[in-house]
Design an enzyme around this catalytic site. Structure first.
Site, short mmCIF file in Angstrom:
data_model
loop_
_atom_site.label_atom_id
_atom_site.label_comp_id
_atom_site.label_asym_id
_atom_site.label_seq_id
_atom_site.Cartn_x
_atom_site.Cartn_y
_atom_site.Cartn_z
N ARG A 31 0.80 -1.23 0.00
CA ARG A 31 0.00 0.00 0.00
C ARG A 31 0.83 1.29 0.00
NH1 ARG A 31 -3.75 -1.25 4.91
NH2 ARG A 31 -2.15 -2.83 5.27
N ASN A 39 1.14 1.91 6.94
CA ASN A 39 0.81 0.98 5.86
C ASN A 39 0.78 1.70 4.52
OD1 ASN A 39 0.46 -1.49 7.34
ND2 ASN A 39 -1.32 -0.52 8.27
#
Ligand code: UD1
Ligand code: CA
Length: 465
Positions: A21, A231
């Protein structure tokens, strides 16, 4: 931290994941927070616990990670396939002594503090399992801590495996835990991957501990921001803000006034003497040491500098690897480049660039100059537009200007060249030979006056065209 732990602590840092991500070609743990890779921050924090060993599990981009952090005093463990957090920890266990206590950290959770980790280690030292948890208003994505009617922890369920009721739990697993090595080894050897993600979950050891009658002690993170991971780049930016808030807070508690703490960034280490004043949009990089009463104007970038008491940096200056004395006045719009040393009371004004040069006490270069590879004495006045021509196209040469010299405006000093103490250079000169002490050098062409001269006139055009 000077709180040595009693038994031998080994830290395992998980950093093998791809970090899809982040949408990056760089391994996630090399993305920086406050100017340093996340992983190197975690390694530092681990080091503060004075562990017997630090093992870092790497996989995706392993080579890049190792190459970037070659200096780190850690043992690298490669996890070729990322089969889950439990599998990752298991890769790092061989060779660790049974009596050791293992602390698991994450390369992408960079802000956790050693103070927060110590209680977990104490728990593991007493033979129990220590879990760092956090209460989150929005727990999406996290493993949830499940407890029985007596509030004892029974297991952790991953969000993807959780029932609707279990997802309502807001007590979350940070992933950070500590356990006795022998127990951890035994539990991990029994781990299965029969779950939604087909992974070997580290979190499954909680239920095993319960079954074995091993105590589980949860430690609540004092501040959720401390245990957040990155993330994606949005979370990375949030970590950056969190850490910046921490760093500028430290500056203010140390006695510096920040006109807007949200608009000062510290990407490195800054120390300040009493009563410094820092205006908005200032970026510090590397190691910066400010004396007392230093003032930094708006929009300055200052990297690896030592700045003396009472010196003022006016707005829009860029300073890199320089030492400045006391009571200097720099800028606005000055550029100080590496290996520059300014003595006390030096003035450097707008559009002046200084590189690899020393300027002595009270010397001034107030406007539009380049001073490179030069030794400038004390009390020198460098006129506007003075250029040291230090480069002949192949080599760099030095310019030496003695104490009390006066360099007239728009002078070119063709190095190697020396202007003696007390010498004067007339404005507009190109100086290519040494000027003796006290002498005047002028290379200006003589001015002519043409009294009967007429300016050209516009030619008359007929028919209005
Ligand atoms: C994990 C926890 C979850 C917790 C969350 C906190 C498990 C099964 N779940 O979930 O309970 O709430 O962290 O953020 O542990 N990694 C490896 N090798 C692997 C897999 C992962 O090194 O084979 C590393 C990753 O690089 C990452 C960390 O372990 O740094 C966590 O892995 P990730 O897949 O992000 O776990 P989560 O699903 O977030
Ligand atoms: Ca994660």
């Amino acid at each position: 931290m000077n709180t040595p732990t009693t038994s031998s602590v080994s830290v395992i840092i998980l950093a093998a994941g791809q970090g899809t991500r982040m949408a990056s070609r760089r391994p996630k743990v090399l993305h920086t927070v406050a100017g340093r890779p996340m992983l190197s921050r975690v390694i530092d924090t681990a080091g503060q616990l004075e562990p017997a060993a630090v093992r870092v599990v790497i996989g995706h981009g392993a080579e890049a990670v190792r190459d970037t952090l070659t200096e780190s005093p850690v043992h690298w463990v490669t996890q070729d396939r990322q089969l889950g957090t439990g599998h990752a920890v298991d890769q790092a266990l061989p060779g660790l002594p049974d009596h050791a206590v293992v602390l698991v950290l994450y390369g992408d959770v960079p802000l956790v503090r050693a103070e927060t980790l110590l209680p977990l280690i104490r728990v593991a030292e007493s033979g129990s399992l220590g879990l760092l948890t956090v209460n989150l208003e929005n727990p999406a994505g996290y493993g949830r801590i499940l407890r029985d009617a007596t509030q004892a922890v029974t297991r952790i369920v991953e969000e993807k495996d959780a029932s609707e009721a279990e997802r309502k739990v807001t007590e979350c697993n940070t992933g950070i835990l500590a356990a006795p090595c022998a127990l951890l080894r035994e539990w991990l050897s029994k781990l299965g991957n029969d779950n939604t993600q087909g992974e070997y979950y580290l979190t499954d050891i909680i239920a095993m501990a319960v079954a074995d009658g091993v105590g589980i002690v949860t430690v609540r993170a004092p501040d959720a921001s401390e245990v957040l991971g990155a993330n994606d780049r949005i979370q990375l930016a949030q970590l950056e803000r969190t850490l910046q808030a921490r760093l500028v807070r430290r500056l203010m508690l140390g006695g510096a006034t920040l006109l807007d703490p949200a608009r000062v960034d510290v990407r490195g280490e800054v120390s300040t003497g009493p009563d410094c004043l820092i205006d908005v949009n200032v970026v510090f990089e590397g190691r910066v040491v400010l004396g007392s009463d230093v003032r930094i104007g708006a929009n300055c970038v200052i990297r690896d500098c030592v700045i003396g008491d009472g010196t003022e940096i006016q707005p829009n200056c860029v300073l890199d690897s320089a030492r400045l004395g006391r009571d200097c006045r720099i800028g606005p719009f000055a550029r100080i480049r590496p290996d520059t040393q300014l003595a006390d009371q030096v003035h450097v004004g707008n559009f002046v660039e200084i590189k690899k040069s020393e300027l002595g006490l009270g010397s001034k270069a107030n406007h539009l100059s380049y001073i490179g590879d030069s030794a400038v004495g004390a009390g020198v006045n460098v006129g506007a537009g003075t250029i040291t021509c230090n480069y002949d196209g192949a080599n760099k040469h030095r310019t030496v200007i003695g104490d009390g010299a006066f360099i007239g405006s728009n002078t070119a000093l063709v190095a190697p060249v020396e202007v003696g103490p007390g010498a004067t250079v007339g404005a507009g000169s190109t100086v290519s030979q040494d000027v003796p002490a006290g002498a005047l050098a002028v290379t200006r062409v003589k001015q002519r006056i043409l009294s009967d001269w007429q300016r050209p006139k516009k030619t008359q055009v007929k028919n209005g065209h």
